[in-house]
Design a protein around this motif. Structure first.
Motif, PDB file in Angstrom:
ATOM      1  N   ALA A 144      -9.664  11.609  -1.862  1.00 10.04           N
ATOM      2  CA  ALA A 144     -10.677  10.624  -2.254  1.00 10.04           C
ATOM      3  C   ALA A 144     -10.063   9.538  -3.121  1.00 10.04           C
ATOM      4  O   ALA A 144     -10.334   8.339  -2.930  1.00 10.04           O
ATOM      5  N   TYR A 145      -9.228   9.938  -4.062  1.00 13.30           N
ATOM      6  CA  TYR A 145      -8.559   8.954  -4.919  1.00 13.30           C
ATOM      7  C   TYR A 145      -7.613   8.083  -4.099  1.00 13.30           C
ATOM      8  O   TYR A 145      -7.599   6.853  -4.222  1.00 13.30           O
ATOM      9  N   GLU A 146      -6.823   8.704  -3.234  1.00 14.44           N
ATOM     10  CA  GLU A 146      -5.835   7.953  -2.468  1.00 14.44           C
ATOM     11  C   GLU A 146      -6.485   6.968  -1.504  1.00 14.44           C
ATOM     12  O   GLU A 146      -5.894   5.930  -1.188  1.00 14.44           O
ATOM     13  N   ALA A 147      -7.703   7.273  -1.069  1.00 12.82           N
ATOM     14  CA  ALA A 147      -8.393   6.358  -0.156  1.00 12.82           C
ATOM     15  C   ALA A 147      -8.669   5.016  -0.807  1.00 12.82           C
ATOM     16  O   ALA A 147      -8.815   3.995  -0.117  1.00 12.82           O
ATOM     17  N   ALA A 171       0.830  -1.203   0.000  1.00 15.69           N
ATOM     18  CA  ALA A 171       0.000   0.000   0.000  1.00 15.69           C
ATOM     19  C   ALA A 171       0.868   1.259   0.000  1.00 15.69           C
ATOM     20  O   ALA A 171       0.586   2.227  -0.724  1.00 15.69           O
ATOM     21  N   ALA A 172       1.921   1.255   0.811  1.00 15.40           N
ATOM     22  CA  ALA A 172       2.804   2.417   0.875  1.00 15.40           C
ATOM     23  C   ALA A 172       3.522   2.635  -0.453  1.00 15.40           C
ATOM     24  O   ALA A 172       3.658   3.775  -0.924  1.00 15.40           O
ATOM     25  N   ALA A 173       3.980   1.551  -1.071  1.00 19.40           N
ATOM     26  CA  ALA A 173       4.683   1.671  -2.356  1.00 19.40           C
ATOM     27  C   ALA A 173       3.742   2.158  -3.452  1.00 19.40           C
ATOM     28  O   ALA A 173       4.134   2.957  -4.321  1.00 19.40           O
ATOM     29  N   LEU A 174       2.501   1.694  -3.446  1.00 24.83           N
ATOM     30  CA  LEU A 174       1.544   2.125  -4.462  1.00 24.83           C
ATOM     31  C   LEU A 174       1.160   3.588  -4.281  1.00 24.83           C
ATOM     32  O   LEU A 174       0.963   4.315  -5.266  1.00 24.83           O
ATOM     33  N   LEU A 175       1.045   4.033  -3.039  1.00 27.11           N
ATOM     34  CA  LEU A 175       0.760   5.438  -2.800  1.00 27.11           C
ATOM     35  C   LEU A 175       1.898   6.300  -3.349  1.00 27.11           C
ATOM     36  O   LEU A 175       1.653   7.325  -4.014  1.00 27.11           O
ATOM     37  N   ARG A 181      -3.014  11.281 -11.138  1.00 28.88           N
ATOM     38  CA  ARG A 181      -4.286  11.451 -10.426  1.00 28.88           C
ATOM     39  C   ARG A 181      -4.117  12.151  -9.072  1.00 28.88           C
ATOM     40  O   ARG A 181      -5.076  12.654  -8.516  1.00 28.88           O
ATOM     41  N   THR A 182      -2.913  12.134  -8.566  1.00 30.31           N
ATOM     42  CA  THR A 182      -2.624  12.761  -7.275  1.00 30.31           C
ATOM     43  C   THR A 182      -1.145  13.088  -7.237  1.00 30.31           C
ATOM     44  O   THR A 182      -0.357  12.541  -8.026  1.00 30.31           O
ATOM     45  N   THR A 183      -0.732  13.983  -6.362  1.00 31.46           N
ATOM     46  CA  THR A 183       0.675  14.366  -6.253  1.00 31.46           C
ATOM     47  C   THR A 183       1.030  14.574  -4.789  1.00 31.46           C
ATOM     48  O   THR A 183       0.163  14.614  -3.916  1.00 31.46           O
ATOM     49  N   TRP A 184       2.331  14.730  -4.520  1.00 35.60           N
ATOM     50  CA  TRP A 184       2.789  15.001  -3.161  1.00 35.60           C
ATOM     51  C   TRP A 184       2.288  16.358  -2.682  1.00 35.60           C
ATOM     52  O   TRP A 184       1.931  16.524  -1.507  1.00 35.60           O
ATOM     53  N   THR A 185       2.290  17.349  -3.565  1.00 31.81           N
ATOM     54  CA  THR A 185       1.944  18.699  -3.152  1.00 31.81           C
ATOM     55  C   THR A 185       0.441  18.977  -3.188  1.00 31.81           C
ATOM     56  O   THR A 185      -0.044  19.861  -2.483  1.00 31.81           O
ATOM     57  N   ILE A 217      -6.600   3.516  -3.018  1.00 31.60           N
ATOM     58  CA  ILE A 217      -5.377   2.831  -3.453  1.00 31.60           C
ATOM     59  C   ILE A 217      -5.182   1.515  -2.721  1.00 31.60           C
ATOM     60  O   ILE A 217      -4.784   0.505  -3.310  1.00 31.60           O
ATOM     61  N   ALA A 218      -5.487   1.496  -1.435  1.00 33.52           N
ATOM     62  CA  ALA A 218      -5.309   0.257  -0.666  1.00 33.52           C
ATOM     63  C   ALA A 218      -6.166  -0.875  -1.205  1.00 33.52           C
ATOM     64  O   ALA A 218      -5.825  -2.056  -1.022  1.00 33.52           O
ATOM     65  N   ASP A 219      -7.267  -0.538  -1.917  1.00 34.66           N
ATOM     66  CA  ASP A 219      -8.129  -1.581  -2.481  1.00 34.66           C
ATOM     67  C   ASP A 219      -7.437  -2.352  -3.596  1.00 34.66           C
ATOM     68  O   ASP A 219      -7.874  -3.450  -3.951  1.00 34.66           O
ATOM     69  N   LEU A 220      -6.353  -1.768  -4.159  1.00 35.74           N
ATOM     70  CA  LEU A 220      -5.623  -2.460  -5.217  1.00 35.74           C
ATOM     71  C   LEU A 220      -4.676  -3.521  -4.667  1.00 35.74           C
ATOM     72  O   LEU A 220      -4.151  -4.335  -5.433  1.00 35.74           O
ATOM     73  N   VAL A 221      -4.434  -3.486  -3.371  1.00 34.68           N
ATOM     74  CA  VAL A 221      -3.575  -4.498  -2.760  1.00 34.68           C
ATOM     75  C   VAL A 221      -4.367  -5.793  -2.640  1.00 34.68           C
ATOM     76  O   VAL A 221      -5.438  -5.822  -2.031  1.00 34.68           O
ATOM     77  N   PRO A 222      -3.886  -6.882  -3.238  1.00 34.96           N
ATOM     78  CA  PRO A 222      -4.626  -8.159  -3.157  1.00 34.96           C
ATOM     79  C   PRO A 222      -4.851  -8.565  -1.701  1.00 34.96           C
ATOM     80  O   PRO A 222      -3.962  -8.405  -0.856  1.00 34.96           O
ATOM     81  N   PRO A 223      -6.032  -9.077  -1.375  1.00 36.48           N
ATOM     82  CA  PRO A 223      -6.324  -9.449   0.014  1.00 36.48           C
ATOM     83  C   PRO A 223      -5.461 -10.587   0.522  1.00 36.48           C
ATOM     84  O   PRO A 223      -5.272 -10.745   1.725  1.00 36.48           O
ATOM     85  N   SER A 224      -4.961 -11.410  -0.371  1.00 36.45           N
ATOM     86  CA  SER A 224      -4.050 -12.487   0.018  1.00 36.45           C
ATOM     87  C   SER A 224      -2.824 -12.422  -0.876  1.00 36.45           C
ATOM     88  O   SER A 224      -2.835 -11.770  -1.924  1.00 36.45           O
TER      89      SER A 224
END
Length: 755
Positions: free
Chosen positions: A562-565, A540-544, A553-557, A567-574
């Motif tokens: 809403a988009y970043e919320a 999740a941290a690497a994808l963010l 779609r998003t930047t550091w600055t 991102i964690a859904d892209l991490v496979p559950p297993s």
């Protein structure tokens, strides 16, 4: 008697070039100080390394986990144990036959909080251009109206407080020095009278008037081209070299300097011929290090690209690129890189571009300055020098295609100050637009998006690999080689796993969702990380970070919450594991890459923990505390057979490192070996005429699908050859041997000449 003479080596020995057999990189932090490194020395000596490579050790911003934010060049960092701790580490290393290499940072210093930690900068802020420290920094006083812009404030409307007694101006958590005689002025006049202007951090993009490191405004460039600044910023490092505490130096970001060659010549004069010096310089695939530089070579990203590339299938990579374009609607790698360069130059580096355009002095050639920077195919050129740099400039001019380019080229050749700043800006542009943007946008094959690589054409043929190694042995035999570093976006073992997709593009599967670009990155990152500990939060941290660096779609600055919320859904559950046949191919890649890295010409560096299986994503994940497998190594030495890939890798690494340390003559020379038969293209083999043969299996998944080695053979050099690694046969190998017999169930072979 000086400490230099207390070391058991003669004056004549000091001046002999000392080339490490290998180096081992340690990331020092307050949680892993000199004492922790000292405790690891016995294990590292048993592993076989000859030199410990330490991350920066000079005083840095408190709590820094990397040390590149130097605040005081005259002191060894207190949080690491101070100079006493460093000298104790050097003594412990020496007792075990090891020496130290330091990573030094000549290009920049921190703009720290509190500012007074950087005393030279503090004095410049207090005294202005009349300060004796003003020569330290590249400040364009005229552009700032006589003030240095300090983009450190959290917002545009901060409140100020004057402490006349202490001679300070306060704003939030920041303190600034007051110019003499201004404390009693009304606030508007007081602010206007200072040699600096505190500003909202967002103003840095367009109004910054000091040279910085890339786009990081809290790292200010240092003018080491000035002899007095060089002397002041290098005195402690030179003392450590002359005292025998340090035997080698890694020069961070040499392309950021105004004149790298002049700097390196001055450094060589000071450290003498005996100090091993390598430079962190990213070379394009066709580019070569300037031959006149008095260094051993680069740190080794050019070697990383060749090793990675020879285990990448070009046809499969192209198939993945086509599927990626269909899935995302994106363009080619070249289009992606060019668009990123234009965005970064006109956005993130707008202040630097504005400086160059002002210095050019002719509005009509300003567009050509921009186009020439964007079109440059390398990190920086050296316009005043002969050879490749002049040719590279011509190529960039042809690609830019702007009528006013001739005017810029003439300016580069006749104005050294403009040429230096142009080159420094070019280096920052390539780093930010390629490494920190385009590499995060281009996701057909993530193993190819590594520093120094060519994602659009990642495959390297066996012939190209051999040509590169022969050239390296001839021209830069003591240059560094790396596979994993503190800066790699994925460790070598993660890249080895992802690279198998180039042999089986169908294994990528269907990628769905509203953000296919990030979904491609998520799936490949999950395949690369596999069942590593804490996989979900690390992914999740690497994808963010991927999403923010890509800037689509998003930047550091300007983060899109809403988009970043989502991102964690892209991490496979297993955990996502490779199918068994691809897992076996990944094993062959890991061992093959390890073999080539440690056996090819150059000085190999093992990144902390990567002698064992090391799966890491982009920093800070790859800078997690190291784990040293001392007990496993002891068990392998006692005769326990390796059962896992991690143990196989450790055994192979120790074998080659120990050979390099105890029998360095074995690694002299380079001679390609050519296999014969139906699977010859899957064999990469070479001899080091001093007495070693290395054999690696490449593209092993496709080899297995084609029927294996069958009757493919490899002619060995004259003599009898014994395995240095793994079980020994009943009799030595001689003459032409069948690869199926030589390799058995393994993917690699290391042979040494008998007798």
């Amino acid at each position: 008697m000086s400490q230099r003479h207390s070391i058991s080596q003669s004056e004549s020995d000091v001046q002999k070039p000392v080339i490490p057999a290998s180096t081992y990189r340690l990331q020092l932090t307050p949680a892993f100080p000199f004492a922790a490194a000292e405790a690891a020395v016995p294990y590292l000596a048993s592993l076989g390394v000859s030199h410990l490579h330490l991350s920066p050790v000079l005083e840095a911003v408190p709590g820094s986990d990397h040390g590149y934010d130097v605040t005081d060049h005259g002191r060894v960092r207190h949080e690491l144990g101070g100079e006493r701790g460093l000298r104790a580490l050097a003594a412990a290393a020496r007792e075990h036959g090891l020496a130290l290499v330091l990573d030094i940072v000549p290009n920049h210093m921190a703009v720290p909080a509190p500012l007074r930690l950087n005393r030279p900068l503090w004095e410049v802020l207090r005294e202005g251009p009349g300060s004796p420290y003003a020569r330290w920094f590249d400040i364009d006083w005229e552009a700032g109206g006589g003030q240095v812009l300090l983009p450190v404030l959290a917002g545009p409307d901060e409140r100020y407080e004057v402490d006349a007694g202490a001679g300070l101006l306060r704003c939030g958590n920041w303190e600034f020095p007051l110019r003499a005689g201004t404390a009693g002025l009304p606030l508007p006049g007081l602010l206007a009278a200072q040699w600096y202007r505190p500003a909202w951090w967002r103003e840095a993009r367009t109004a910054l008037n000091y040279r910085r490191f890339f786009t990081i405004s809290d790292l200010i460039g240092v003018r080491v081209e000035d002899p007095a600044v060089f002397a002041a910023t290098h005195a402690k490092v030179l003392e450590l070299v002359r005292d025998g505490v340090v035997a080698g130096l890694r020069i961070d970001h040499v392309d950021g300097l105004a004149d790298p060659e002049a700097y390196l010549r001055r450094l060589r004069t000071e450290v003498g011929a005996g100090c091993w010096v390598v430079v962190e310089k990213i070379l394009a695939r066709h580019e070569r290090l300037p031959p006149a530089w008095p260094v051993a070579g680069t740190t080794g990203y050019d070697a990383l690209h060749r090793v990675d590339g020879v285990f990448t299938d070009g046809a499969g990579a192209a198939e993945l690129a086509r599927a990626y374009a269909e899935s995302t609607g994106g363009g080619s790698w070249e289009e992606t890189a060019s668009a990123a360069a234009r965005e970064v130059l006109t956005g993130d580096l707008a202040a630097e571009l504005g400086t160059l355009e002002r210095w050019a002095g002719d509005p009509e050639i300003s567009p050509a300055v921009r186009e020439l920077l964007i079109a440059s195919p390398v990190y920086r050129t050296y316009p005043g020098g002969p050879g490749p740099s002049a040719q590279t400039l011509e190529r960039a001019a042809a690609r830019a295609g702007t009528a006013a380019v001739d005017g810029v080229r003439d300016l580069l050749l006749r104005n050294p100050a403009f040429a230096a700043r142009f080159a420094q800006t070019s280096a920052a542009l390539r780093a930010k637009s390629l490494e920190d943007r385009a590499f995060y946008r281009w996701a057909p094959l993530l193993s190819a998006t590594e520093v120094g690589g060519e994602p659009g054409a990642p495959a390297v043929s066996v012939a190209e690999f051999h040509a590169y190694c022969a050239e390296r042995e001839r021209d830069w035999p003591a240059a560094g080689t790396v596979l994993s570093t503190h800066d790699t976006k994925r460790s070598a073992d993660v890249r080895a796993r992802i690279a198998v997709l180039s042999q089986a593009p169908g294994a990528m599967g269907e990628v769905d969702g509203s953000d296919p670009q990030l979904a491609w990155a998520a799936r490949q990152s999950a395949l690369g990380l596999g069942d590593a500990p804490e996989r979900a939060p690390r992914l999740a941290a690497a994808l963010l970070k991927t999403a923010r660096e890509a800037g689509l779609r998003t930047t550091w600055t300007d983060p899109d919450e809403a988009y970043e919320a989502g991102i964690a859904d892209l991490v496979p559950p297993s955990r996502v594991e490779l199918p068994p046949e691809l897992a076996e191919a990944a094993r062959a890649n890991v061992l093959g890459m390890t073999l080539l890295h440690l056996a090819m010409p150059g000085v190999p560096e093992v990144y902390q923990g990567s002698e064992y299986e090391f799966r890491a994503l982009v920093d800070p994940d790859n800078r997690r505390p190291a784990t040293f497998p001392a007990e496993t190594l002891a068990a392998l030495d006692a005769g326990t057979a390796p059962l896992t890939l991690a143990e196989e890798k450790l055994a192979l690494t120790a074998t080659l490192l120990r050979l390099r340390r105890t029998r360095p003559a074995v690694f002299r020379g380079y001679a390609p070996l050519t296999a014969h038969g139906p699977a010859a293209d899957h064999c990469l083999a070479f001899a080091r005429p001093g007495g070693l043969v290395a054999v690696a299996t490449r593209l092993s998944h496709r080899l297995a699908r084609a029927g294996g080695w069958r009757d493919t053979t490899l002619p060995l050099p004259p003599g009898a050859w014994l395995p240095a690694h793994g079980p020994r046969p009943q009799s030595p190998h001689e003459g032409e041997v069948r690869l199926s017999r030589l390799l058995g169930p393994g993917a690699v072979a290391v042979l040494v000449r008998a007798g």
